[in-house]
Design a protein around this motif. Structure first.
Motif, short mmCIF file in Angstrom:
data_model
loop_
_atom_site.label_atom_id
_atom_site.label_comp_id
_atom_site.label_asym_id
_atom_site.label_seq_id
_atom_site.Cartn_x
_atom_site.Cartn_y
_atom_site.Cartn_z
N GLU A 71 0.87 -1.17 0.00
CA GLU A 71 0.00 0.00 0.00
C GLU A 71 0.91 1.22 0.00
O GLU A 71 1.85 1.30 0.80
N VAL A 72 0.64 2.16 -0.88
CA VAL A 72 1.43 3.38 -0.96
C VAL A 72 0.52 4.58 -0.73
O VAL A 72 -0.50 4.72 -1.41
N SER A 73 0.91 5.42 0.22
CA SER A 73 0.21 6.68 0.45
C SER A 73 1.12 7.82 0.02
O SER A 73 2.32 7.80 0.32
N PHE A 82 0.07 12.80 -8.49
CA PHE A 82 -0.36 11.53 -9.06
C PHE A 82 0.38 11.25 -10.37
O PHE A 82 0.85 10.14 -10.60
N GLU A 83 0.46 12.26 -11.22
CA GLU A 83 1.11 12.09 -12.52
C GLU A 83 2.60 11.77 -12.38
O GLU A 83 3.11 10.87 -13.04
N MET A 100 -4.09 2.67 -8.90
CA MET A 100 -4.63 3.73 -8.05
C MET A 100 -5.95 3.18 -7.49
O MET A 100 -6.76 2.64 -8.25
N VAL A 101 -6.14 3.32 -6.18
CA VAL A 101 -7.32 2.74 -5.55
C VAL A 101 -8.07 3.79 -4.73
O VAL A 101 -7.50 4.80 -4.35
N ALA A 102 -9.32 3.51 -4.48
CA ALA A 102 -10.12 4.33 -3.57
C ALA A 102 -10.03 3.69 -2.20
O ALA A 102 -9.98 2.47 -2.07
N GLY A 103 -9.97 4.51 -1.18
CA GLY A 103 -9.91 3.96 0.16
C GLY A 103 -8.88 4.67 1.02
O GLY A 103 -8.59 5.84 0.82
N GLY A 104 -8.27 3.94 1.93
CA GLY A 104 -7.37 4.51 2.92
C GLY A 104 -5.95 4.77 2.46
O GLY A 104 -5.13 5.26 3.23
N PHE A 105 -5.63 4.44 1.23
CA PHE A 105 -4.30 4.72 0.67
C PHE A 105 -4.49 5.02 -0.81
O PHE A 105 -5.60 4.96 -1.32
#
Length: 153
Positions: A71-73, A82-83, A100-105
């Motif tokens: 997991e990367v924050s 992001f780019e 790229m994910v939705a959620g805590g990270f």
């Protein structure tokens, strides 16, 4: 599925299992003539349903026995960060997948390395050096239960 009939789905399923199957054998499997089968495969390629072909390699035989998800924050969630991260991660050959994910990270990274020492090097020298990385959480895989990558068509 858009523009796919039952025969198209049979072709796709068979090619996922054996991408090197001869057209004659594929035709027999799906109940068409070799010419019709070849035409359909070409159409499926042209329309982008078949993205490519390749060999599935045994990572253990290649000395890449440790599968790790990370997991990367990021420190900021702005389009430019992001780019920059996305462009840099695409250049890292150790990264098998990055989503790229939705959620805590922000991103889920999949990598394969030889062992935990190799992962530690990857983490310190590659992953943490990517632009915008604030923190990571590592999940080393203890057992691969299913990893065939076959899509349900």
């Amino acid at each position: 599925m858009p523009d796919l009939d039952r025969t198209d789905r049979k072709i796709l399923k068979a090619l996922q299992t054996d991408g090197r199957i001869a057209t004659v054998d594929l035709a027999e499997k799906v109940g068409l003539s070799p010419t019709s089968t070849s035409d359909r495969v070409k159409r499926l390629q042209r329309e982008g349903f078949i993205a490519g072909y390749g060999a599935r390699l045994d990572p253990h035989r290649l000395g890449l026995g440790l599968l790790v998800f990370v997991e990367v924050s990021l420190d900021k969630t702005t389009p430019d960060v992001f780019e920059k991260f996305a462009e840099a991660v695409k250049r890292a050959p150790e990264v098998l997948e990055c989503h790229m994910v939705a959620g805590g990270f922000d991103y889920l990274v999949k990598t394969r390395v030889a062992d935990m020492a190799a992962y530690r090097r990857f983490l310190g020298e590659i992953l943490l050096a990517l632009p915008g990385v604030k923190e990571t959480r590592t999940y080393a895989v203890m057992e691969e239960v299913k990893s065939d990558g076959i899509l349900p068509v």
